[in-house]
Design an enzyme around this catalytic site. Structure first.
Site, PDB file in Angstrom:
ATOM      1  N   LEU A  87       0.645  -1.227   0.135  1.00 17.44           N
ATOM      2  CA  LEU A  87       0.082  -0.058  -0.143  1.00 17.44           C
ATOM      3  C   LEU A  87       1.064   1.433   0.025  1.00 17.44           C
ATOM      4  CD1 LEU A  87      -3.066   1.472   0.279  1.00 17.44           C
ATOM      5  CD2 LEU A  87      -2.618   1.275   2.590  1.00 17.44           C
ATOM      6  N   ARG A  91       2.668   6.582  -3.579  1.00 20.43           N
ATOM      7  CA  ARG A  91       3.256   7.553  -2.815  1.00 20.43           C
ATOM      8  C   ARG A  91       2.523   8.828  -2.749  1.00 20.43           C
ATOM      9  NH1 ARG A  91       7.601   5.816  -6.430  1.00 20.43           N
ATOM     10  NH2 ARG A  91       9.148   4.423  -5.279  1.00 20.43           N
ATOM     11  N   GLN A  97       0.233   4.376  10.345  1.00 20.92           N
ATOM     12  CA  GLN A  97       0.044   3.064  10.677  1.00 20.92           C
ATOM     13  C   GLN A  97       0.357   2.595  12.165  1.00 20.92           C
ATOM     14  OE1 GLN A  97       2.253   0.603   7.926  1.00 20.92           O
ATOM     15  NE2 GLN A  97       1.360  -1.310   8.751  1.00 20.92           N
ATOM     16  N   ARG A 101       6.190  -0.703  17.740  1.00 25.08           N
ATOM     17  CA  ARG A 101       7.380  -0.247  18.644  1.00 25.08           C
ATOM     18  C   ARG A 101       6.346   0.211  19.958  1.00 25.08           C
ATOM     19  NH1 ARG A 101      10.528   4.369  18.020  1.00 25.08           N
ATOM     20  NH2 ARG A 101      11.601   3.688  19.619  1.00 25.08           N
ATOM     21  N   ARG A 159       9.880  -7.261  18.099  1.00 26.38           N
ATOM     22  CA  ARG A 159       9.146  -7.451  16.848  1.00 26.38           C
ATOM     23  C   ARG A 159       9.884  -7.851  15.684  1.00 26.38           C
ATOM     24  NH1 ARG A 159       8.769  -1.323  14.259  1.00 26.38           N
ATOM     25  NH2 ARG A 159      10.759  -0.647  14.657  1.00 26.38           N
ATOM     26  N   CYS A 176      -8.491  12.165  -5.299  1.00 28.14           N
ATOM     27  CA  CYS A 176      -9.284  11.423  -6.165  1.00 28.14           C
ATOM     28  C   CYS A 176      -8.695  10.732  -7.323  1.00 28.14           C
ATOM     29  CB  CYS A 176     -10.574  12.273  -6.742  1.00 28.14           C
ATOM     30  SG  CYS A 176     -11.638  12.395  -5.440  1.00 28.14           S
ATOM     31  N   ARG A 186      -4.934  -1.868  -8.434  1.00 31.99           N
ATOM     32  CA  ARG A 186      -5.415  -3.041  -7.065  1.00 31.99           C
ATOM     33  C   ARG A 186      -6.601  -3.838  -7.269  1.00 31.99           C
ATOM     34  NH1 ARG A 186      -0.214  -4.165  -5.493  1.00 31.99           N
ATOM     35  NH2 ARG A 186       0.944  -2.088  -4.908  1.00 31.99           N
TER      36      ARG A 186
END
Length: 249
Positions: A87, A91, A97, A101, A159, A176, A186
């Site tokens: 994803l 760019r 996200q 951590r 992690r 848009c 996609r």
């Protein structure tokens, strides 16, 4: 430990989206100042159906830059790290996200690929590995904490054993035009199944909220009328581009 379920929710979009796009298009072709037109647009003095028709006609010509003035913000959960790695390659967008951590991933949810789920032996192997990984992650956190690395310091090292299947959550914003490009790539059958499912849910939302912009959105073949992927990769939904068309005859 449990399987994650995809959820896509629209958080916000540019207010008066159709009017914004109409005004932007009008400014390109009008000697006047669309700032003076704006009160009439938002006041209902210019029929939205007239605005939509004008926008559709200009977009049909290939003029797309004015749709960049409108954006959509989505909250997504139940997706894998494998998906989010794909994803963020788009760019012209903004992403926030869930951090591995700052979030303790003990007992993390995971995404189970459908093709693995269909094979009992493969599913068992996959789920056992997820369980072992969660145990290893938890034990590493304990050891790190015992040696002075607390909170995020323990998480950021533990992690490293987490799999790409680990569930993640992300907020993303695209204008848009970026969304049209995203859907073209996609929603195609060549895209990975997981990101394709997410893209189709996003497209359904966009189509409902701003149909004039997204009425022809989707895999590239929809707009082209033929499959541009070639004989090796075509899914067969549309015919391949003819040799005569390719050569310009």
């Amino acid at each position: 430990m449990s399987q994650a379920k995809l959820k896509v929710r629209l958080l916000s979009m540019t207010p008066e989206a159709l009017a914004v796009i109409y005004a932007a298009f009008r400014q390109c072709y009008s000697p006047g100042y669309v700032g003076d037109l704006w009160p009439k647009l938002v006041g209902g003095q210019v029929d939205p159906a007239e605005q939509a028709l004008f926008v559709a006609d200009v977009m049909e010509s290939g003029h797309l830059s004015p749709v960049e003035h409108v954006s959509f913000t989505f909250a997504v959960e139940g997706v894998s790290r494998a998906l989010t790695h794909q994803l963020v390659r788009h760019r012209l967008a903004s992403y926030s996200q869930q951090s591995q951590r700052y979030v303790n991933e003990s007992g993390f949810e995971y995404v189970l690929p459908p093709q693995i789920a269909k094979i009992p032996e493969a599913r068992k192997l996959f789920e056992e590995f997820m369980d072992r990984t969660a145990e290893t992650y938890g034990r590493l956190r304990e050891l790190l904490q015992d040696h002075g690395r607390k909170g995020a310091k323990a998480n950021e090292d533990a992690r490293f054993v987490l799999p790409q299947a680990a569930e993640s959550k992300i907020v993303l914003t695209m204008n848009c035009r970026s969304l049209l490009h995203f859907f073209a790539l996609r929603c195609c059958e060549r895209a990975q199944w997981e990101i394709r499912a997410m893209a189709k849910e996003m497209l359904a939302i966009c189509l409902k909220r701003l149909p004039v912009v997204f009425q022809h959105a989707g895999a590239r073949c929809i707009g082209l009328g033929y499959c541009p992927e070639g004989e090796r990769f075509t899914c067969g939904r549309y015919p391949l581009q003819s040799t005569s068309f390719q050569s310009g005859e």
